[in-house]
Scaffold this active site. Sequence first.
Site, PDB file in Angstrom:
ATOM      1  N   GLU A 114       0.805  -1.222   0.000  1.00 18.29           N
ATOM      2  CA  GLU A 114       0.000   0.000   0.000  1.00 18.29           C
ATOM      3  C   GLU A 114       0.839   1.273   0.000  1.00 18.29           C
ATOM      4  OE1 GLU A 114      -3.990  -1.692   2.236  1.00 18.29           O
ATOM      5  OE2 GLU A 114      -2.264  -1.167   3.459  1.00 18.29           O
TER       6      GLU A 114
ATOM      7  N   MET B  38      -9.152  -2.464   8.276  1.00 16.48           N
ATOM      8  CA  MET B  38      -8.702  -2.677   9.643  1.00 16.48           C
ATOM      9  C   MET B  38      -8.003  -1.471  10.287  1.00 16.48           C
ATOM     10  SD  MET B  38      -7.513  -6.664   9.091  1.00 16.48           S
ATOM     11  CE  MET B  38      -7.295  -7.034  10.819  1.00 16.48           C
TER      12      MET B  38
ATOM     13  N   ASP C  65     -11.139  -7.591  -2.411  1.00 17.32           N
ATOM     14  CA  ASP C  65     -11.991  -8.778  -2.240  1.00 17.32           C
ATOM     15  C   ASP C  65     -13.378  -8.321  -1.845  1.00 17.32           C
ATOM     16  OD1 ASP C  65     -12.249  -9.036   0.935  1.00 17.32           O
ATOM     17  OD2 ASP C  65     -10.230  -8.350   0.449  1.00 17.32           O
TER      18      ASP C  65
HETATM   19  N1  ADE Z   1      -8.805  -5.591   3.886  1.00 19.60           N
HETATM   20  C1  ADE Z   1      -8.954  -6.118   2.658  1.00 19.60           C
HETATM   21  N2  ADE Z   1      -9.918  -7.051   2.665  1.00 19.60           N
HETATM   22  C2  ADE Z   1     -10.385  -7.112   3.934  1.00 19.60           C
HETATM   23  C3  ADE Z   1     -11.377  -7.897   4.575  1.00 19.60           C
HETATM   24  N3  ADE Z   1     -12.064  -8.807   3.909  1.00 19.60           N
HETATM   25  N4  ADE Z   1     -11.580  -7.700   5.901  1.00 19.60           N
HETATM   26  C4  ADE Z   1     -10.864  -6.787   6.573  1.00 19.60           C
HETATM   27  N5  ADE Z   1      -9.927  -6.031   6.022  1.00 19.60           N
HETATM   28  C5  ADE Z   1      -9.689  -6.180   4.713  1.00 19.60           C
END
Ligand code: ADE
Length: 231
Positions: free
Chosen positions: A13, A175, A199
Site C-alpha cells: 500500500e 482494519m 476482495d
Molecule cells: N482488507 C482487505 N480485505 C479485507 C477484509 N475482507 N476484511 C478486513 N480487512 C480487509
Amino acid sequence: WNKIALIGAMNEEIELLVAHMTDVRETVKAGITFREGTYFGKDVVVCRTGVGKVNAAVTTQILIDQFKVEAVIFTGVAGALAPELNIGDLVISTECVQHDMDVTALGYAKGVIPYEENSVFEADRTLVELAAVAGEKLFPGKVKQGRVLSGDQFIASREVVAGLHQELSGVCVEMEGASVAQVCGMNGIPYVVLRSMSDKADGSAHVNFAEFTVIASENSYKMVEEMIKQL
Ligand code: ADE
C-alpha cells in the site's frame, strides 16, 4: 496544508509512494519507519502503519505530534460490502466507524463508543472532494463515497458482510481507517481514507486478497497521486 501524511498499513500500500519520493529522511519511532520528503512538490511523511487499529492509532498520533502533519490521507485495500462494488473499484470515506466496538450488552448500539459524544468520524470535505475529482478522472463510474468500517478482523463471510452493510451502513471494511479517523478527530486534523477493493469479504476473500492486493493498492495509489498533483 504544509505537510501531509500519506500512509498505508502494508508494504504493497505504500511502496509506490516511497518510490516517487525524493529527499527522503528516515526516522524510526515505536518501531515505525517515518519517511519525510518531497512528493510531487509537496512536503509529505510516508509510513507503513502496520495492520490493525492500535498500530494505526499510535502511528497517526506520532505523525501529528512529532512530524506536525496537517492532514492525513490513508491509501490501501478493503473488502467490499456494497454489492455494486467490484474488485478494483474504489471507495472514498465520507466517514468511518469501528464495527468491532460492541457494548450492546449495556444497551449501546453497535459501533458506539460509550461516553463519547461521537462514534462516527467524519472525513474532511475538501479532501473528499479532491479525491472525488481524482477518482472521476481516473476511474469513472468505479468510485463510491460512503462509510468505511474498521475492525481488528479480516472479514470472510457473506453473513457478516450483509450485517455490516445493513446494520452499520458500511460500503467497505478494513482494519485501520476508523482508528486513523478517531485520532485525527481527537486532534482536529483533517483526514480521508481511500480504499480499492481487493476482495468482497466473503468465502473467497482470502484467495482474492492474495491475488488482487497489488492491483488494488496501485489503484488507490493513483488516486492519491492525482489528488496531490491537484493540490
Ligand atoms: N482488507 C482487505 N480485505 C479485507 C477484509 N475482507 N476484511 C478486513 N480487512 C480487509
